[in-house]
Design a protein around this motif. Sequence first.
Motif, PDB file in Angstrom:
ATOM      1  N   HIS A 123      47.499  40.298  62.186  1.00 23.29           N
ATOM      2  CA  HIS A 123      47.122  39.118  61.406  1.00 23.29           C
ATOM      3  C   HIS A 123      47.892  37.878  61.860  1.00 23.29           C
ATOM      4  CE1 HIS A 123      45.938  36.713  57.965  1.00 23.29           C
ATOM      5  NE2 HIS A 123      47.224  36.426  57.759  1.00 23.29           N
ATOM      6  N   GLU A 124      49.198  38.039  62.122  1.00 23.48           N
ATOM      7  CA  GLU A 124      50.004  36.889  62.535  1.00 23.48           C
ATOM      8  C   GLU A 124      49.593  36.370  63.899  1.00 23.48           C
ATOM      9  OE1 GLU A 124      52.209  35.219  60.883  1.00 23.48           O
ATOM     10  OE2 GLU A 124      52.209  36.451  59.074  1.00 23.48           O
TER      11      GLU A 124
ATOM     12  N   ILE B 112      46.180  32.848  68.231  1.00 24.80           N
ATOM     13  CA  ILE B 112      45.311  33.150  69.382  1.00 24.80           C
ATOM     14  C   ILE B 112      43.948  32.510  69.191  1.00 24.80           C
ATOM     15  CG2 ILE B 112      44.100  35.024  70.552  1.00 24.80           C
ATOM     16  CD1 ILE B 112      46.568  36.744  70.177  1.00 24.80           C
ATOM     17  N   SER B 113      43.434  32.602  67.959  1.00 24.95           N
ATOM     18  CA  SER B 113      42.118  31.979  67.704  1.00 24.95           C
ATOM     19  C   SER B 113      42.174  30.470  67.900  1.00 24.95           C
ATOM     20  CB  SER B 113      41.662  32.298  66.280  1.00 24.95           C
ATOM     21  OG  SER B 113      41.520  33.694  66.109  1.00 24.95           O
ATOM     22  N   MET B 114      43.251  29.851  67.417  1.00 23.20           N
ATOM     23  CA  MET B 114      43.371  28.393  67.581  1.00 23.20           C
ATOM     24  C   MET B 114      43.511  28.036  69.055  1.00 23.20           C
ATOM     25  SD  MET B 114      45.796  27.373  64.360  1.00 23.20           S
ATOM     26  CE  MET B 114      45.647  25.647  64.746  1.00 23.20           C
ATOM     27  N   MET B 115      44.346  28.796  69.784  1.00 21.31           N
ATOM     28  CA  MET B 115      44.508  28.505  71.209  1.00 21.31           C
ATOM     29  C   MET B 115      43.193  28.705  71.945  1.00 21.31           C
ATOM     30  SD  MET B 115      48.205  30.313  71.854  1.00 21.31           S
ATOM     31  CE  MET B 115      48.145  30.040  73.613  1.00 21.31           C
ATOM     32  N   GLN B 116      42.465  29.731  71.578  1.00 20.84           N
ATOM     33  CA  GLN B 116      41.187  29.978  72.234  1.00 20.84           C
ATOM     34  C   GLN B 116      40.186  28.866  71.926  1.00 20.84           C
ATOM     35  OE1 GLN B 116      39.432  33.698  71.122  1.00 20.84           O
ATOM     36  NE2 GLN B 116      37.642  33.455  72.460  1.00 20.84           N
TER      37      GLN B 116
ATOM     38  N   ILE C  84      45.084  18.165  71.439  1.00 21.68           N
ATOM     39  CA  ILE C  84      44.702  19.580  71.565  1.00 21.68           C
ATOM     40  C   ILE C  84      45.775  20.367  72.317  1.00 21.68           C
ATOM     41  CG2 ILE C  84      43.042  21.167  72.609  1.00 21.68           C
ATOM     42  CD1 ILE C  84      40.858  19.085  71.995  1.00 21.68           C
ATOM     43  N   ALA C  85      46.260  19.762  73.390  1.00 20.41           N
ATOM     44  CA  ALA C  85      47.319  20.428  74.164  1.00 20.41           C
ATOM     45  C   ALA C  85      48.580  20.618  73.331  1.00 20.41           C
ATOM     46  CB  ALA C  85      47.623  19.647  75.423  1.00 20.41           C
ATOM     47  N   GLN C  86      48.886  19.627  72.462  1.00 20.96           N
ATOM     48  CA  GLN C  86      50.044  19.748  71.587  1.00 20.96           C
ATOM     49  C   GLN C  86      49.867  20.910  70.615  1.00 20.96           C
ATOM     50  OE1 GLN C  86      52.856  18.031  71.839  1.00 20.96           O
ATOM     51  NE2 GLN C  86      53.764  19.159  70.089  1.00 20.96           N
ATOM     52  N   ILE C  87      48.662  21.046  70.080  1.00 19.62           N
ATOM     53  CA  ILE C  87      48.404  22.157  69.151  1.00 19.62           C
ATOM     54  C   ILE C  87      48.538  23.498  69.859  1.00 19.62           C
ATOM     55  CG2 ILE C  87      46.627  23.232  67.721  1.00 19.62           C
ATOM     56  CD1 ILE C  87      45.592  20.412  67.084  1.00 19.62           C
ATOM     57  N   ILE C  88      47.964  23.573  71.056  1.00 21.67           N
ATOM     58  CA  ILE C  88      48.072  24.829  71.827  1.00 21.67           C
ATOM     59  C   ILE C  88      49.537  25.155  72.107  1.00 21.67           C
ATOM     60  CG2 ILE C  88      47.537  25.911  74.042  1.00 21.67           C
ATOM     61  CD1 ILE C  88      44.876  24.370  74.011  1.00 21.67           C
ATOM     62  N   HIS C  89      50.327  24.095  72.430  1.00 17.16           N
ATOM     63  CA  HIS C  89      51.743  24.301  72.708  1.00 17.16           C
ATOM     64  C   HIS C  89      52.481  24.802  71.469  1.00 17.16           C
ATOM     65  CE1 HIS C  89      55.697  23.702  74.399  1.00 17.16           C
ATOM     66  NE2 HIS C  89      56.019  22.898  73.375  1.00 17.16           N
TER      67      HIS C  89
ATOM     68  N   ARG D 289      54.859  29.309  68.369  1.00 22.09           N
ATOM     69  CA  ARG D 289      54.839  30.183  67.182  1.00 22.09           C
ATOM     70  C   ARG D 289      54.703  31.641  67.588  1.00 22.09           C
ATOM     71  NH1 ARG D 289      50.144  29.924  62.517  1.00 22.09           N
ATOM     72  NH2 ARG D 289      50.892  31.684  61.257  1.00 22.09           N
ATOM     73  N   MET D 290      53.826  31.913  68.550  1.00 26.72           N
ATOM     74  CA  MET D 290      53.675  33.283  69.035  1.00 26.72           C
ATOM     75  C   MET D 290      54.959  33.765  69.695  1.00 26.72           C
ATOM     76  SD  MET D 290      49.816  33.212  70.642  1.00 26.72           S
ATOM     77  CE  MET D 290      50.075  34.818  71.340  1.00 26.72           C
TER      78      MET D 290
END
Length: 592
Positions: free
Chosen positions: A377-378, A383-387, A407-412, A417-418
């Motif tokens: 779940h965590e 992963i869904s957001m990065m994808q 978008i790149a900032q969010i992926i980063h 977090r992962m």
Amino acid sequence: MKIWRSVVGKLWITILLLVSFVLAFLTILLLEFFENYHISQVEQQLENTAEKIAAVIENHENEQTGLEVAWELVDDPAHILIAENEQVFHFHPLEADESKISRETITTDPKLSAVFDNQKKVEAEINIGSETDTDSRYENSFIVGVPFQLNNGENGAVFIYQSLGVMKETTEQTTKLILIAAGIAIILTTVFAFFLSTRVTAPLRKMREAATELSQGHFDTKVPILTNDEIGALATSFNRMAYQLKGNIHALNQEKEQLSSILSSMADGVITLDQDGDVLITNPPARQFLHDWNFEKKTNGAREETPTLLQDLFKKAVKTETEQEGELTMQGRSYVIIVSPLYNADSVRGAVTVVRDMTEERRLDKLREDFIANVSHELRTPISMMQGYSEAIVDDIAATEEEKREIAQIIHEESLRMGRLVNELLDLARMQAGHITLNKAETALEPFLQRVTNKFQGLAKEKNIFLSAETAHTQTAALIDEDRIEQVLTNLIDNALRHTPDNGRVMVVHEVKDDYHLIQVEDSGAGIPEEDLPFVFERFYKADKARTRGIAGTGLGLSIAKNIVHAHGGTIKVQSRLGHGTVFFFTLPRQA
């Protein structure tokens, strides 16, 4: 106990009866023998005397001298009658003896008169005397007649007779002596038999007493060895048996104690059942299991009942003669019940039951499942957001550079977090496996706590929360790993600030106790529900919706903090009241 029921009495009576029978038989034989012997001796003596007298009369020419010699040869109580012929008789000792035996008796009795006719010896029993004679001494007499021939050629005879009453008196005296001797022999036999029986049975009584002592558990009892015969050998064998029995009982007791110790030290419950399903042997875990079952079923009887599942498994095990297994949930705990049949030769005599508490295993299984579900779940959200955001870049949905940077900032951020999640999982796994490494150094706690608290002053001001550190103002030091303890404080202060509303307060308090340092992190937040308190230090555990974090967390921080504090030899606990705030406090040992 009556004497004739004892061995002494039986042996005594047996010897007495045997000797009495032998003595009675011998007495009868002796009486018969002596009676016949006396008669035969008297007969022989009378016959010899009569022959001597006949020879004297024949050899003496002087009749008177011959008679005088004949009278001298006769002794009382014998009497003599010398007949020169059938008309001339000479009596001794008195002439009055003719009143006892008359000429008519001699001449008319065919046996006696034959002496004159046939010139041969005769022996007979005759009645001598008249019916009116008061002296019955000579009524029954034994008479011997011996013929002789006088010088003138006439045939005479010598008759000697003796009363049978005299012989009867002699026989009675002999009988009396024999009976007295037999009585004395019986008395002596009685004494001897009693002495012998008591002497023979004395060791047996000792053995009986020793056997009684053995039956009462006194295995050191010994029988004295008084003789070297069979009874002495029996006493030796008895003592050897008692020694071996003592050794066997000691070995059995040791084996029993060993088995009892093994059963008592077993973590699993063990219940032994007989062929009727009744409980024979239990160990402490099994007794607790049965007690919990009866408590749950509210059975207050004197005889504790066994669980229905156990009874069913026992019946199947006895019927099929195979091992049976089942699982039972009781008092919030899970138990696995294994029933194996016990054999007696070729038949089933009962069963042994193993009750294993599988609660911890089931809890670990559930934690493992929850761990996988929580990790999934965590990881699924970042992963869904990065994808999704990477697809937006690939599909040129973000048209401007500014949108691409966002978008790149969010992926980063999601990747960080992962990374934090993975690092925390690795740290927690190493700590729980005992691989945590502490770089301990002597650290002054007062400035250390001030420094860690000051790191959060900016965040506290943003949320308008009063953050302070209250110390004991002592120059005490502790041997700690600063980085690890700072990680604990960071997690606790961050959680406190995150769950404290505006205008609230968060306090870090340090107190010095006798053996440890007490550090508390207290907030005035919403508090933790009572049902959630036992689980706050579990991995991935998060409180209910009332404590949903504004910033998502992994749920691993408190579990990591618990392992760090335990690695330092301390403890960590929590107290909370819903709506009144929460206090996390942990201890650190003081330096020796």
